[in-house]
Design a protein around this motif. Structure first.
Motif, PDB file in Angstrom:
ATOM      1  N   THR A 132     -55.634 -25.269 -26.520  1.00 27.68           N
ATOM      2  CA  THR A 132     -55.973 -24.970 -27.958  1.00 27.68           C
ATOM      3  C   THR A 132     -54.564 -25.693 -28.736  1.00 27.68           C
ATOM      4  O   THR A 132     -53.704 -25.709 -28.005  1.00 27.68           O
ATOM      5  CB  THR A 132     -55.456 -23.365 -27.664  1.00 27.68           C
ATOM      6  N   PRO A 133     -55.052 -26.019 -29.824  1.00 27.51           N
ATOM      7  CA  PRO A 133     -54.128 -26.839 -30.823  1.00 27.51           C
ATOM      8  C   PRO A 133     -52.468 -25.818 -31.011  1.00 27.51           C
ATOM      9  O   PRO A 133     -52.802 -24.869 -30.928  1.00 27.51           O
ATOM     10  CB  PRO A 133     -54.679 -27.309 -32.037  1.00 27.51           C
ATOM     11  N   GLU A 134     -51.693 -26.644 -30.895  1.00 28.31           N
ATOM     12  CA  GLU A 134     -50.369 -25.892 -30.829  1.00 28.31           C
ATOM     13  C   GLU A 134     -50.178 -24.922 -32.273  1.00 28.31           C
ATOM     14  O   GLU A 134     -49.758 -24.013 -32.436  1.00 28.31           O
ATOM     15  CB  GLU A 134     -49.039 -26.880 -31.038  1.00 28.31           C
ATOM     16  N   LYS A 135     -50.820 -25.539 -33.423  1.00 32.13           N
ATOM     17  CA  LYS A 135     -50.993 -25.065 -34.529  1.00 32.13           C
ATOM     18  C   LYS A 135     -51.389 -23.547 -34.501  1.00 32.13           C
ATOM     19  O   LYS A 135     -51.098 -22.492 -35.017  1.00 32.13           O
ATOM     20  CB  LYS A 135     -51.515 -26.001 -35.784  1.00 32.13           C
ATOM     21  N   VAL A 136     -52.761 -23.479 -33.839  1.00 30.60           N
ATOM     22  CA  VAL A 136     -53.438 -22.335 -33.668  1.00 30.60           C
ATOM     23  C   VAL A 136     -52.344 -21.508 -32.854  1.00 30.60           C
ATOM     24  O   VAL A 136     -52.343 -20.197 -33.122  1.00 30.60           O
ATOM     25  CB  VAL A 136     -54.742 -22.702 -33.139  1.00 30.60           C
ATOM     26  N   ARG A 137     -51.866 -21.860 -31.792  1.00 33.68           N
ATOM     27  CA  ARG A 137     -51.122 -21.091 -30.710  1.00 33.68           C
ATOM     28  C   ARG A 137     -49.819 -20.347 -31.545  1.00 33.68           C
ATOM     29  O   ARG A 137     -49.631 -19.281 -31.484  1.00 33.68           O
ATOM     30  CB  ARG A 137     -50.537 -21.831 -29.831  1.00 33.68           C
ATOM     31  N   GLU A 138     -49.421 -21.142 -32.464  1.00 34.10           N
ATOM     32  CA  GLU A 138     -48.189 -20.592 -33.321  1.00 34.10           C
ATOM     33  C   GLU A 138     -48.782 -19.414 -34.319  1.00 34.10           C
ATOM     34  O   GLU A 138     -48.009 -18.364 -34.280  1.00 34.10           O
ATOM     35  CB  GLU A 138     -47.735 -21.590 -34.155  1.00 34.10           C
ATOM     36  N   ILE A 139     -49.776 -19.632 -34.668  1.00 38.80           N
ATOM     37  CA  ILE A 139     -50.437 -18.901 -35.533  1.00 38.80           C
ATOM     38  C   ILE A 139     -50.687 -17.571 -34.952  1.00 38.80           C
ATOM     39  O   ILE A 139     -50.516 -16.112 -35.269  1.00 38.80           O
ATOM     40  CB  ILE A 139     -51.721 -19.245 -36.235  1.00 38.80           C
ATOM     41  N   GLN A 140     -51.196 -17.702 -33.584  1.00 43.87           N
ATOM     42  CA  GLN A 140     -51.453 -16.390 -32.770  1.00 43.87           C
ATOM     43  C   GLN A 140     -50.295 -15.695 -32.431  1.00 43.87           C
ATOM     44  O   GLN A 140     -50.291 -14.614 -32.149  1.00 43.87           O
ATOM     45  CB  GLN A 140     -52.203 -17.024 -31.508  1.00 43.87           C
ATOM     46  N   ARG A 141     -49.183 -16.569 -31.906  1.00 37.60           N
ATOM     47  CA  ARG A 141     -47.914 -15.919 -31.608  1.00 37.60           C
ATOM     48  C   ARG A 141     -47.562 -15.107 -32.746  1.00 37.60           C
ATOM     49  O   ARG A 141     -46.930 -13.804 -32.674  1.00 37.60           O
ATOM     50  CB  ARG A 141     -46.981 -17.028 -31.305  1.00 37.60           C
ATOM     51  N   LYS A 142     -47.483 -15.644 -34.010  1.00 38.18           N
ATOM     52  CA  LYS A 142     -46.923 -14.898 -35.097  1.00 38.18           C
ATOM     53  C   LYS A 142     -47.726 -13.600 -35.369  1.00 38.18           C
ATOM     54  O   LYS A 142     -47.245 -12.506 -35.860  1.00 38.18           O
ATOM     55  CB  LYS A 142     -46.979 -15.989 -36.271  1.00 38.18           C
ATOM     56  N   LYS A 143     -48.999 -13.593 -34.905  1.00 41.27           N
ATOM     57  CA  LYS A 143     -49.890 -12.362 -34.964  1.00 41.27           C
ATOM     58  C   LYS A 143     -49.682 -11.469 -33.756  1.00 41.27           C
ATOM     59  O   LYS A 143     -50.414 -10.362 -33.662  1.00 41.27           O
ATOM     60  CB  LYS A 143     -51.300 -12.655 -35.519  1.00 41.27           C
ATOM     61  N   VAL A 159     -61.131 -18.952 -36.480  1.00 40.20           N
ATOM     62  CA  VAL A 159     -60.252 -20.078 -35.833  1.00 40.20           C
ATOM     63  C   VAL A 159     -59.235 -19.660 -35.155  1.00 40.20           C
ATOM     64  O   VAL A 159     -58.775 -19.966 -34.020  1.00 40.20           O
ATOM     65  CB  VAL A 159     -60.227 -21.067 -36.860  1.00 40.20           C
ATOM     66  N   GLU A 160     -58.367 -18.784 -35.838  1.00 42.80           N
ATOM     67  CA  GLU A 160     -57.111 -18.084 -35.275  1.00 42.80           C
ATOM     68  C   GLU A 160     -57.290 -17.396 -34.202  1.00 42.80           C
ATOM     69  O   GLU A 160     -56.369 -17.395 -33.430  1.00 42.80           O
ATOM     70  CB  GLU A 160     -56.606 -17.298 -36.488  1.00 42.80           C
ATOM     71  N   MET A 161     -58.448 -16.844 -33.938  1.00 44.53           N
ATOM     72  CA  MET A 161     -58.615 -16.153 -32.522  1.00 44.53           C
ATOM     73  C   MET A 161     -59.124 -16.935 -31.606  1.00 44.53           C
ATOM     74  O   MET A 161     -59.227 -16.535 -30.412  1.00 44.53           O
ATOM     75  CB  MET A 161     -59.447 -14.956 -32.869  1.00 44.53           C
ATOM     76  N   MET A 162     -59.506 -18.232 -31.672  1.00 49.12           N
ATOM     77  CA  MET A 162     -60.102 -19.004 -30.682  1.00 49.12           C
ATOM     78  C   MET A 162     -59.140 -19.410 -29.659  1.00 49.12           C
ATOM     79  O   MET A 162     -57.932 -19.786 -29.940  1.00 49.12           O
ATOM     80  CB  MET A 162     -60.753 -20.086 -31.594  1.00 49.12           C
ATOM     81  N   GLN A 163     -59.684 -19.565 -28.531  1.00 46.57           N
ATOM     82  CA  GLN A 163     -58.862 -20.493 -27.383  1.00 46.57           C
ATOM     83  C   GLN A 163     -59.785 -21.376 -27.023  1.00 46.57           C
ATOM     84  O   GLN A 163     -60.892 -21.001 -26.771  1.00 46.57           O
ATOM     85  CB  GLN A 163     -58.511 -19.708 -26.459  1.00 46.57           C
ATOM     86  N   VAL A 164     -59.327 -22.581 -26.680  1.00 45.65           N
ATOM     87  CA  VAL A 164     -60.084 -23.893 -26.280  1.00 45.65           C
ATOM     88  C   VAL A 164     -59.762 -24.037 -24.941  1.00 45.65           C
ATOM     89  O   VAL A 164     -58.601 -24.167 -24.421  1.00 45.65           O
ATOM     90  CB  VAL A 164     -59.909 -24.839 -27.254  1.00 45.65           C
ATOM     91  N   PHE A 165     -60.683 -24.268 -24.176  1.00 46.63           N
ATOM     92  CA  PHE A 165     -60.522 -24.703 -22.577  1.00 46.63           C
ATOM     93  C   PHE A 165     -61.232 -26.003 -22.312  1.00 46.63           C
ATOM     94  O   PHE A 165     -62.182 -26.186 -22.936  1.00 46.63           O
ATOM     95  CB  PHE A 165     -60.897 -23.746 -21.858  1.00 46.63           C
TER      96      PHE A 165
END
Length: 79
Positions: free
Chosen positions: A63-74, A49-55
């Motif tokens: 992509t939901p902002e919560k997931v984007r934040e996790i991706q930024r942190k990683k 889920v954390e690696m996913m991008q939604v279009f």
């Protein structure tokens, strides 16, 4: 334990439980194996889920902002 060995042992204990029942130590082992299996599953699912991008259909990223934040942190996103 390796996922395949873990699944195999869980299945062995499940089959034994259906046939003849399990001893107390086997019940404890079964519970520990199931907990480990679920932890591995949850970790793998979270990673996907954390690696996913939604279009959307127009090609805009939604992509939901919560997931984007996790991706930024990683370090997976630089926006």
């Amino acid at each position: 334990m390796e996922p395949e060995k873990l699944r195999k042992r869980i299945n062995e204990l499940a089959a034994k439980k259906k046939k003849e029942g399990l001893s107390e130590t086997e019940e404890v082992e079964r519970a520990a194996l199931r907990a480990e299996f679920l932890a591995n599953f949850r970790q793998a699912f979270r990673s996907q889920v954390e690696m996913m991008q939604v279009f959307d259909k127009a090609g805009k990223e939604v992509t939901p902002e919560k997931v984007r934040e996790i991706q930024r942190k990683k370090g997976l996103r630089d926006d």
